[in-house]
Design a protein around this motif. Structure first.
Motif, mmCIF file in Angstrom:
data_model
loop_
_atom_site.group_PDB
_atom_site.id
_atom_site.type_symbol
_atom_site.label_atom_id
_atom_site.label_comp_id
_atom_site.label_asym_id
_atom_site.label_seq_id
_atom_site.Cartn_x
_atom_site.Cartn_y
_atom_site.Cartn_z
ATOM 1 N N ASP A 71 -1.676 13.379 2.950
ATOM 2 C CA ASP A 71 -0.973 14.446 3.653
ATOM 3 C C ASP A 71 0.366 14.010 4.213
ATOM 4 O O ASP A 71 1.229 14.835 4.440
ATOM 5 C CB ASP A 71 -1.837 14.975 4.793
ATOM 6 N N TRP A 72 0.567 12.715 4.482
ATOM 7 C CA TRP A 72 1.785 12.238 5.125
ATOM 8 C C TRP A 72 2.763 11.603 4.146
ATOM 9 O O TRP A 72 3.792 11.081 4.558
ATOM 10 C CB TRP A 72 1.439 11.262 6.245
ATOM 11 N N ASP A 73 2.455 11.607 2.856
ATOM 12 C CA ASP A 73 3.372 11.057 1.858
ATOM 13 C C ASP A 73 4.596 11.971 1.737
ATOM 14 O O ASP A 73 4.516 13.170 1.981
ATOM 15 C CB ASP A 73 2.699 10.948 0.494
ATOM 16 N N THR A 74 5.728 11.386 1.367
ATOM 17 C CA THR A 74 6.948 12.175 1.198
ATOM 18 C C THR A 74 7.622 11.817 -0.119
ATOM 19 O O THR A 74 7.562 10.677 -0.582
ATOM 20 C CB THR A 74 7.949 11.947 2.348
ATOM 21 N N LEU A 75 8.263 12.808 -0.696
ATOM 22 C CA LEU A 75 9.023 12.652 -1.925
ATOM 23 C C LEU A 75 10.431 13.164 -1.662
ATOM 24 O O LEU A 75 10.612 14.219 -1.058
ATOM 25 C CB LEU A 75 8.375 13.468 -3.055
ATOM 26 N N SER A 117 3.317 1.946 5.907
ATOM 27 C CA SER A 117 3.848 2.782 4.827
ATOM 28 C C SER A 117 4.553 1.902 3.793
ATOM 29 O O SER A 117 5.074 0.840 4.112
ATOM 30 C CB SER A 117 4.829 3.828 5.373
ATOM 31 N N LEU A 118 4.540 2.368 2.555
ATOM 32 C CA LEU A 118 5.257 1.722 1.455
ATOM 33 C C LEU A 118 6.202 2.750 0.855
ATOM 34 O O LEU A 118 5.831 3.911 0.684
ATOM 35 C CB LEU A 118 4.292 1.246 0.372
ATOM 36 N N GLN A 119 7.421 2.324 0.547
ATOM 37 C CA GLN A 119 8.396 3.249 -0.026
ATOM 38 C C GLN A 119 9.102 2.605 -1.204
ATOM 39 O O GLN A 119 9.500 1.442 -1.143
ATOM 40 C CB GLN A 119 9.427 3.670 1.018
ATOM 41 N N ALA A 120 9.248 3.379 -2.264
ATOM 42 C CA ALA A 120 10.004 2.956 -3.450
ATOM 43 C C ALA A 120 11.159 3.932 -3.634
ATOM 44 O O ALA A 120 11.013 5.138 -3.436
ATOM 45 C CB ALA A 120 9.121 2.956 -4.682
ATOM 46 N N SER A 121 12.309 3.388 -3.986
ATOM 47 C CA SER A 121 13.492 4.211 -4.213
ATOM 48 C C SER A 121 14.151 3.752 -5.507
ATOM 49 O O SER A 121 14.386 2.559 -5.698
ATOM 50 C CB SER A 121 14.467 4.063 -3.043
ATOM 51 N N LEU A 122 14.442 4.686 -6.386
ATOM 52 C CA LEU A 122 15.134 4.399 -7.640
ATOM 53 C C LEU A 122 16.476 5.117 -7.607
ATOM 54 O O LEU A 122 16.533 6.327 -7.368
ATOM 55 C CB LEU A 122 14.307 4.878 -8.833
#
Length: 93
Positions: A1-5, A60-65
């Motif tokens: 529920d707390w993931d973001t795109l 939290s883990l975040q990936a950015s391309l």
């Protein structure tokens, strides 16, 4: 529920003053018998897609391309477009 795109796009146009200065340098060089010294810069743009996963309430883990178009406004003339992958982790305490 707390993931973001996220999806983002930026565009930076090189100012007329910079382009005019580059053209003046090239005109002076060609008037002296030299080849043009600088390519005339135009713009730089970045397209980014990122995703942040809320692994736990505190982590939290975040990936950015990112795809960078005309890096530096192609000031060097031969700089290819670039891809950047960023991975980051966040801990809340």
């Amino acid at each position: 529920d707390w993931d973001t795109l996220g999806l983002a796009w930026t565009y930076l146009e090189i100012g007329d003053e910079v382009r005019d200065a580059q053209k003046d340098i090239n005109r002076a060089a060609t008037a002296s018998g030299l080849p043009p010294l600088l390519p005339v810069a135009d713009y730089e743009s970045v397209i980014e897609l990122n995703y942040r996963a809320q692994v736990a309430a505190w982590w939290s883990l975040q990936a950015s391309l990112q795809h960078i178009l005309h890096p530096g406004g192609r000031l060097t003339g031969d700089t290819p477009d670039a891809w950047v992958l960023i991975l980051q982790s966040g801990i809340r305490f």
